[in-house]
Design a protein around this motif. Sequence first.
Motif, mmCIF file in Angstrom:
data_model
loop_
_atom_site.group_PDB
_atom_site.id
_atom_site.type_symbol
_atom_site.label_atom_id
_atom_site.label_comp_id
_atom_site.label_asym_id
_atom_site.label_seq_id
_atom_site.Cartn_x
_atom_site.Cartn_y
_atom_site.Cartn_z
ATOM 1 N N PRO A 144 0.836 -1.211 0.000
ATOM 2 C CA PRO A 144 0.000 0.000 0.000
ATOM 3 C C PRO A 144 0.868 1.257 0.000
ATOM 4 C CG PRO A 144 -0.725 -1.550 1.690
ATOM 5 C CD PRO A 144 0.580 -2.068 1.179
ATOM 6 N N VAL A 145 0.423 2.239 -0.764
ATOM 7 C CA VAL A 145 1.153 3.505 -0.904
ATOM 8 C C VAL A 145 0.214 4.668 -0.578
ATOM 9 C CG1 VAL A 145 2.313 5.082 -2.511
ATOM 10 C CG2 VAL A 145 2.732 2.621 -2.655
ATOM 11 N N VAL A 146 0.674 5.570 0.283
ATOM 12 C CA VAL A 146 -0.032 6.814 0.590
ATOM 13 C C VAL A 146 0.866 7.964 0.159
ATOM 14 C CG1 VAL A 146 -0.894 8.264 2.468
ATOM 15 C CG2 VAL A 146 -1.315 5.788 2.506
ATOM 16 N N VAL A 147 0.301 8.949 -0.501
ATOM 17 C CA VAL A 147 1.122 10.069 -0.984
ATOM 18 C C VAL A 147 0.906 11.291 -0.096
ATOM 19 C CG1 VAL A 147 0.962 9.215 -3.352
ATOM 20 C CG2 VAL A 147 -0.619 10.979 -2.583
ATOM 21 N N THR A 148 1.968 12.100 -0.003
ATOM 22 C CA THR A 148 1.858 13.351 0.740
ATOM 23 C C THR A 148 2.935 14.319 0.257
ATOM 24 O OG1 THR A 148 1.523 14.304 2.934
ATOM 25 C CG2 THR A 148 3.350 12.756 2.717
ATOM 26 N N TYR A 149 3.040 15.428 0.966
ATOM 27 C CA TYR A 149 3.961 16.489 0.577
ATOM 28 C C TYR A 149 5.395 16.161 0.987
ATOM 29 C CZ TYR A 149 -0.371 19.071 0.070
ATOM 30 O OH TYR A 149 -1.626 19.457 -0.311
ATOM 31 N N ALA A 150 6.347 16.665 0.231
ATOM 32 C CA ALA A 150 7.752 16.539 0.596
ATOM 33 C C ALA A 150 8.039 17.439 1.793
ATOM 34 C CB ALA A 150 8.634 16.937 -0.576
ATOM 35 N N PRO A 151 8.900 16.986 2.717
ATOM 36 C CA PRO A 151 9.242 17.849 3.854
ATOM 37 C C PRO A 151 9.734 19.228 3.427
ATOM 38 C CG PRO A 151 10.018 15.626 4.268
ATOM 39 C CD PRO A 151 9.512 15.648 2.841
ATOM 40 N N GLN A 152 10.509 19.295 2.349
ATOM 41 C CA GLN A 152 11.000 20.615 1.922
ATOM 42 C C GLN A 152 9.843 21.531 1.513
ATOM 43 O OE1 GLN A 152 11.909 17.644 0.682
ATOM 44 N NE2 GLN A 152 12.350 17.712 -1.526
ATOM 45 N N ALA A 153 8.770 20.943 0.958
ATOM 46 C CA ALA A 153 7.592 21.738 0.611
ATOM 47 C C ALA A 153 6.879 22.208 1.875
ATOM 48 C CB ALA A 153 6.650 20.925 -0.270
ATOM 49 N N LEU A 154 6.871 21.349 2.905
ATOM 50 C CA LEU A 154 6.222 21.719 4.161
ATOM 51 C C LEU A 154 7.009 22.791 4.894
ATOM 52 C CD1 LEU A 154 5.165 18.159 5.372
ATOM 53 C CD2 LEU A 154 3.719 19.888 4.286
ATOM 54 N N VAL A 155 8.339 22.728 4.776
ATOM 55 C CA VAL A 155 9.156 23.783 5.381
ATOM 56 C C VAL A 155 8.837 25.121 4.713
ATOM 57 C CG1 VAL A 155 11.526 24.635 5.625
ATOM 58 C CG2 VAL A 155 11.000 22.238 6.127
ATOM 59 N N ARG A 156 8.642 25.089 3.385
ATOM 60 C CA ARG A 156 8.317 26.324 2.649
ATOM 61 C C ARG A 156 6.894 26.777 2.905
ATOM 62 N NH1 ARG A 156 10.876 23.703 -1.748
ATOM 63 N NH2 ARG A 156 8.828 23.195 -2.575
ATOM 64 N N ASN A 157 5.998 25.828 3.066
ATOM 65 C CA ASN A 157 4.581 26.154 3.195
ATOM 66 C C ASN A 157 3.975 25.417 4.393
ATOM 67 O OD1 ASN A 157 1.988 27.019 2.822
ATOM 68 N ND2 ASN A 157 1.589 25.766 1.003
ATOM 69 N N PRO A 158 4.198 25.925 5.596
ATOM 70 C CA PRO A 158 3.736 25.226 6.808
ATOM 71 C C PRO A 158 2.225 24.994 6.834
ATOM 72 C CG PRO A 158 5.297 26.954 7.371
ATOM 73 C CD PRO A 158 4.961 27.149 5.913
ATOM 74 N N ALA A 159 1.457 25.761 6.053
ATOM 75 C CA ALA A 159 0.003 25.579 6.065
ATOM 76 C C ALA A 159 -0.390 24.173 5.613
ATOM 77 C CB ALA A 159 -0.660 26.625 5.171
ATOM 78 N N ASP A 160 0.479 23.514 4.850
ATOM 79 C CA ASP A 160 0.158 22.169 4.365
ATOM 80 C C ASP A 160 0.486 21.079 5.374
ATOM 81 O OD1 ASP A 160 -0.933 22.926 1.950
ATOM 82 O OD2 ASP A 160 0.968 22.827 0.864
ATOM 83 N N LYS A 161 1.062 21.449 6.531
ATOM 84 C CA LYS A 161 1.410 20.421 7.508
ATOM 85 C C LYS A 161 0.177 19.681 8.024
ATOM 86 C CE LYS A 161 5.749 22.429 9.204
ATOM 87 N NZ LYS A 161 6.424 23.049 10.369
ATOM 88 N N ALA A 162 -0.922 20.377 8.147
ATOM 89 C CA ALA A 162 -2.152 19.704 8.606
ATOM 90 C C ALA A 162 -2.596 18.648 7.594
ATOM 91 C CB ALA A 162 -3.259 20.731 8.822
ATOM 92 N N LYS A 163 -2.440 18.953 6.301
ATOM 93 C CA LYS A 163 -2.790 17.957 5.283
ATOM 94 C C LYS A 163 -1.831 16.769 5.361
ATOM 95 C CE LYS A 163 -4.378 21.534 2.087
ATOM 96 N NZ LYS A 163 -4.065 22.196 0.794
ATOM 97 N N ALA A 164 -0.558 17.067 5.581
ATOM 98 C CA ALA A 164 0.415 15.974 5.692
ATOM 99 C C ALA A 164 0.077 15.075 6.876
ATOM 100 C CB ALA A 164 1.821 16.541 5.839
ATOM 101 N N TRP A 165 -0.362 15.675 7.968
ATOM 102 C CA TRP A 165 -0.757 14.862 9.123
ATOM 103 C C TRP A 165 -1.967 13.996 8.780
ATOM 104 C CZ3 TRP A 165 0.584 12.266 12.999
ATOM 105 C CH2 TRP A 165 -0.305 11.912 14.016
ATOM 106 N N ALA A 166 -2.911 14.538 8.019
ATOM 107 C CA ALA A 166 -4.062 13.736 7.575
ATOM 108 C C ALA A 166 -3.587 12.556 6.728
ATOM 109 C CB ALA A 166 -5.032 14.605 6.775
ATOM 110 N N ASP A 167 -2.589 12.781 5.901
ATOM 111 C CA ASP A 167 -2.060 11.689 5.072
ATOM 112 C C ASP A 167 -1.386 10.624 5.940
ATOM 113 O OD1 ASP A 167 -2.931 13.084 2.823
ATOM 114 O OD2 ASP A 167 -1.008 14.131 2.601
ATOM 115 N N LEU A 168 -0.661 11.062 6.964
ATOM 116 C CA LEU A 168 -0.038 10.092 7.869
ATOM 117 C C LEU A 168 -1.094 9.295 8.626
ATOM 118 C CD1 LEU A 168 2.984 12.126 9.319
ATOM 119 C CD2 LEU A 168 3.015 10.365 7.552
ATOM 120 N N CYS A 169 -2.203 9.946 8.961
ATOM 121 C CA CYS A 169 -3.299 9.215 9.614
ATOM 122 C C CYS A 169 -3.859 8.151 8.685
ATOM 123 C CB CYS A 169 -4.397 10.182 10.050
ATOM 124 S SG CYS A 169 -3.923 11.184 11.475
#
Length: 274
Positions: free
Chosen positions: A239-264
């Motif tokens: 199984p594969v789940v996709v999310t944002y690259a950490p470097q993108a999250l460092v640039r755009n912290p607003a997407d961290k909540a979406k990344a957490w949803a992907d980890l969930c």
Amino acid sequence: MTLHLDDRQRAMLLEMGVRVWLPGAAFALAPQGAGDTAATDPVRLPAQRPVPAPPPTAPVLAPVLAPAAGLQALQNMDWAALAQTAAQCQACGLCAGRTHSTLDAARASQARWMVVGDPPDDQEDSAGQAFVGDNGTLLDNMLKAVGAVRTGGALPQGMDAAYVTKVSKCRVPAGRVPQAAELAQCSAYLQREIALVRPQVIVAMGRFANQVLLAESPEAATLPLGRQRGTVYRYQGVPVVVTYAPQALVRNPADKAKAWADLCLAMDVLAAGT
Ligand code: SF4
């Protein structure tokens, strides 16, 4: 499902920039009220996770096909041979810019989690490791929030192991993006890593990692990330789940909540054992 967060995980989420309430996100974390007395707090994750609309100028990526003949021998290699071969590999043009391959035999291990990132940057190329510097620190905090730590060190009791790697083992020259043929060639290494690690879930972090790991879902592979999220794909049966690259999250912290949803979502996959 119900997710329990202890103090450490809450601290990691705060480090990620994820607060206990996420307006408009795919799920909500229960507020930590004054009356909380237990070490952990229940968190409800609704079954449906909306998929955001794509950005208006999403790039179109070419599908990544199977690697060309010549790298089949990798599929019988052990970790040491695989890392040594990557360090000397000339199977694609990216070898010209390589200082060190990021396929690090010191981190060789089986693991329930596997993280695959975009091609290495200069720091990673110099270090010969995937996810270093600020990006690596953020990834480590994300992993700790889901109860996992990188392979290569002692595994704390109660934690899962996470093997982290890059979708190509060599950096891409400045000013251009990796070509589909280069990603396809290097996917032979990734496939051997997957066979050795035997992960139960793969988290693809970034546009090019997604391009490769969605190769078996070609209708999704060329979509922008916003439309790829929220679905569980398969690569080599995993199984594969996709999310944002950490470097993108460092640039755009607003997407961290979406990344957490992907980890969930990835935790849901692990819990379901599919
Ligand atoms: S990117 Fe991969 S396939 Fe290309 S030279 Fe480096 S190790 Fe070989």
